[in-house]
Design an enzyme around this catalytic site. Structure first.
Site, PDB file in Angstrom:
ATOM      1  N   GLY A  79      10.071  14.879  30.007  1.00 52.60           N
ATOM      2  CA  GLY A  79       9.392  14.767  28.714  1.00 52.60           C
ATOM      3  C   GLY A  79      10.360  14.092  27.750  1.00 52.60           C
ATOM      4  O   GLY A  79      11.530  14.503  27.662  1.00 52.60           O
ATOM      5  N   ALA A  80       9.874  13.062  27.050  1.00 56.57           N
ATOM      6  CA  ALA A  80      10.770  12.191  26.279  1.00 56.57           C
ATOM      7  C   ALA A  80      11.705  12.940  25.311  1.00 56.57           C
ATOM      8  O   ALA A  80      12.929  12.800  25.405  1.00 56.57           O
ATOM      9  CB  ALA A  80       9.936  11.133  25.553  1.00 56.57           C
ATOM     10  N   LYS A 102       2.952   8.403  30.593  1.00 55.82           N
ATOM     11  CA  LYS A 102       2.807   8.742  32.016  1.00 55.82           C
ATOM     12  C   LYS A 102       1.761   7.883  32.712  1.00 55.82           C
ATOM     13  O   LYS A 102       0.696   7.622  32.167  1.00 55.82           O
ATOM     14  CB  LYS A 102       2.446  10.229  32.121  1.00 55.82           C
ATOM     15  CG  LYS A 102       2.281  10.776  33.521  1.00 55.82           C
ATOM     16  CD  LYS A 102       3.432  10.458  34.446  1.00 55.82           C
ATOM     17  CE  LYS A 102       4.779  10.924  33.925  1.00 55.82           C
ATOM     18  NZ  LYS A 102       5.919  10.307  34.644  1.00 55.82           N
ATOM     19  N   ASP A 110       6.229   7.960  25.654  1.00 60.55           N
ATOM     20  CA  ASP A 110       7.648   7.836  26.000  1.00 60.55           C
ATOM     21  C   ASP A 110       8.337   6.752  25.185  1.00 60.55           C
ATOM     22  O   ASP A 110       9.537   6.807  24.944  1.00 60.55           O
ATOM     23  CB  ASP A 110       7.810   7.554  27.491  1.00 60.55           C
ATOM     24  CG  ASP A 110       7.553   8.828  28.261  1.00 60.55           C
ATOM     25  OD1 ASP A 110       6.374   9.132  28.524  1.00 60.55           O
ATOM     26  OD2 ASP A 110       8.515   9.556  28.544  1.00 60.55           O
TER      27      ASP A 110
HETATM   28  O1  MRU Z   1       8.047  11.716  33.732  1.00 62.74           O
HETATM   29  P1  MRU Z   1       7.931  12.668  32.583  1.00 62.74           P
HETATM   30  O2  MRU Z   1       7.371  13.991  32.971  1.00 62.74           O
HETATM   31  O3  MRU Z   1       9.215  12.774  31.816  1.00 62.74           O
HETATM   32  O4  MRU Z   1       6.865  11.984  31.633  1.00 62.74           O
HETATM   33  C1  MRU Z   1       6.496  12.644  30.461  1.00 62.74           C
HETATM   34  C2  MRU Z   1       5.433  11.959  29.700  1.00 62.74           C
HETATM   35  O5  MRU Z   1       4.962  10.901  30.080  1.00 62.74           O
HETATM   36  C3  MRU Z   1       5.029  12.576  28.404  1.00 62.74           C
HETATM   37  O6  MRU Z   1       3.695  12.314  28.126  1.00 62.74           O
HETATM   38  C4  MRU Z   1       5.891  11.991  27.275  1.00 62.74           C
HETATM   39  O7  MRU Z   1       7.239  12.070  27.596  1.00 62.74           O
HETATM   40  C5  MRU Z   1       5.644  12.657  25.982  1.00 62.74           C
HETATM   41  S1  MRU Z   1       6.339  14.254  25.912  1.00 62.74           S
HETATM   42  C6  MRU Z   1       6.131  14.866  24.355  1.00 62.74           C
END
Ligand code: MRU
Length: 344
Positions: free
Chosen positions: A47-48, A247, A236
């Site tokens: 998660g970013a 994602k 992200d």
């Molecule tokens: O690969 P990840 O699980 O790190 O991807 C996360 C996402 O795509 C989330 O939607 C994004 O980071 C937003 S989190 C507030």
């Protein structure tokens, strides 16, 4: 919040292992910058905003390690920065947090080691605290889009687990529930890593927010049946023109939403906006290991030797986005001007 997934003890980080949820709530102790980088790379934490926070503490751990082993602070810091920056390329929050800590470090690195450690640790703690505050502000700014009785579709996990706490897309949903709105959430399972099935469903259940799990390929049918009132996702990296990297599978949802005239919202802190990137075309998209696609929770599901393509993110052009909800306000088209205003 009924769980604390990122805890800084003053000596180490304690992380809820997101690879094992929802089977077990297992915590991992992270004592060095290399361990912090590994936790990010292997998705113990993801998660970013969350990976940015962990990277910031990774730099604190680098300083602690250098002091303990009497190494040259500047060299150890630079080495840790490089390792942490090399973990995941798409989420700009990682680089935002690393830059913030480096700026502090560079200003004071010639002072006493105790002061350097204190100031750098404070910056990491500030990043964590601000993130939670920002998420509540995103919730407040976004809650107007949620009507009582709505069924909301979300993808991946943009919840507390993906941030310092409260969440971005799930923050808006949480705020709606706090305000007494009755909502129901459709949770995309989010292949291949299953952040929806494993993490979002777990988080929503913990909060007692009604939800229904679907596989990713069911979203279009649900929309065609009139079962989805709005879509909300996190991000992200958001380019200066409003294109959104999120994602893998987000783009398909946005196209489907437009076809069915369903609003499609992106909730993200301004630390996710990268004004140095003109459009989504310039956003680096991480490709992950083929094993995530060929295996499901440790079990092989595809023939050996098959070719695999595993991009972890996609880019949704801003024309598919109804609004970007940030802690500083809501931006709608034209995104170029609107996003610029957030930083002026
Ligand atoms: O690969 P990840 O699980 O790190 O991807 C996360 C996402 O795509 C989330 O939607 C994004 O980071 C937003 S989190 C507030």
């Amino acid at each position: 919040m009924s769980f604390q997934h990122i805890k800084w003890t003053g000596d180490e980080l304690v992380l809820l292992d997101q690879r094992i949820l929802p089977i077990r709530e297992s915590y991992r102790r992270v004592k060095t910058s290399v361990e912090a980088a590994n936790a990010i790379k292997t998705m113990v934490v993801r998660g970013a905003p969350a990976i940015g926070i962990v990277a910031a503490f990774g730099l604190v751990l680098a300083i602690k390690g250098a002091l303990k082993r009497k190494r040259v602070l500047k060299e150890e810091f630079a080495e840790a920065y490089k390792i942490l920056a090399g973990t995941r390329p798409t989420a700009v929050n990682l680089f935002y947090a690393l830059e913030r800590v480096r700026n502090v470090f560079e200003r004071i690195c010639d002072r006493s080691p105790e002061e350097v450690l204190f100031r750098v640790e404070k910056e990491a703690l500030d990043i964590l605290e601000e993130d939670v505050k920002n998420n509540r502000a995103i919730g407040k700014n976004g809650v107007r889009f949620v009507r009582s009785g709505f069924s909301i579709l979300t993808h991946c996990n943009a919840g507390a687990l993906a941030t310092g706490g409260y969440g971005t897309a799930l923050g808006v949903i949480r705020m709606a529930v706090e305000k007494g709105k009755k909502v129901h959430v459709y949770v995309d399972e989010t292949r291949p890593f299953l952040q929806g099935a494993r993490l979002t469903a777990w988080e929503l259940q913990k909060e007692g927010i009604p939800c229904t799990l679907i596989t990713d390929n069911m979203a279009g049918y649900l929309m065609a049946q009139g079962k989805v009132d709005m879509v909300i996702v996190g991000a992200d990296r958001i380019a200066a023109n409003g294109d959104v990297a999120n994602k893998i599978g987000t783009y398909s949802l946005a196209v489907l939403a437009k076809q069915h005239k369903i609003p499609f919202y992106v909730a993200a802190p301004t630390s996710t906006i990268d004004m140095s990137v003109k459009s989504g075309k310039q956003i680096p998209i991480e490709e992950r290991d083929a094993g995530e696609v060929t295996n499901l929770m440790g079990t092989r599901i595809a023939p050996h030797g098959v070719n695999v393509y595993n991009p972890a993110f996609d880019v949704t052009p801003s024309r598919f986005v109804s609004a970007i909800i940030t802690e500083k306000g809501v931006v709608t088209s034209p995104y170029g001007a609107g996003l610029k205003k957030l930083f002026s």
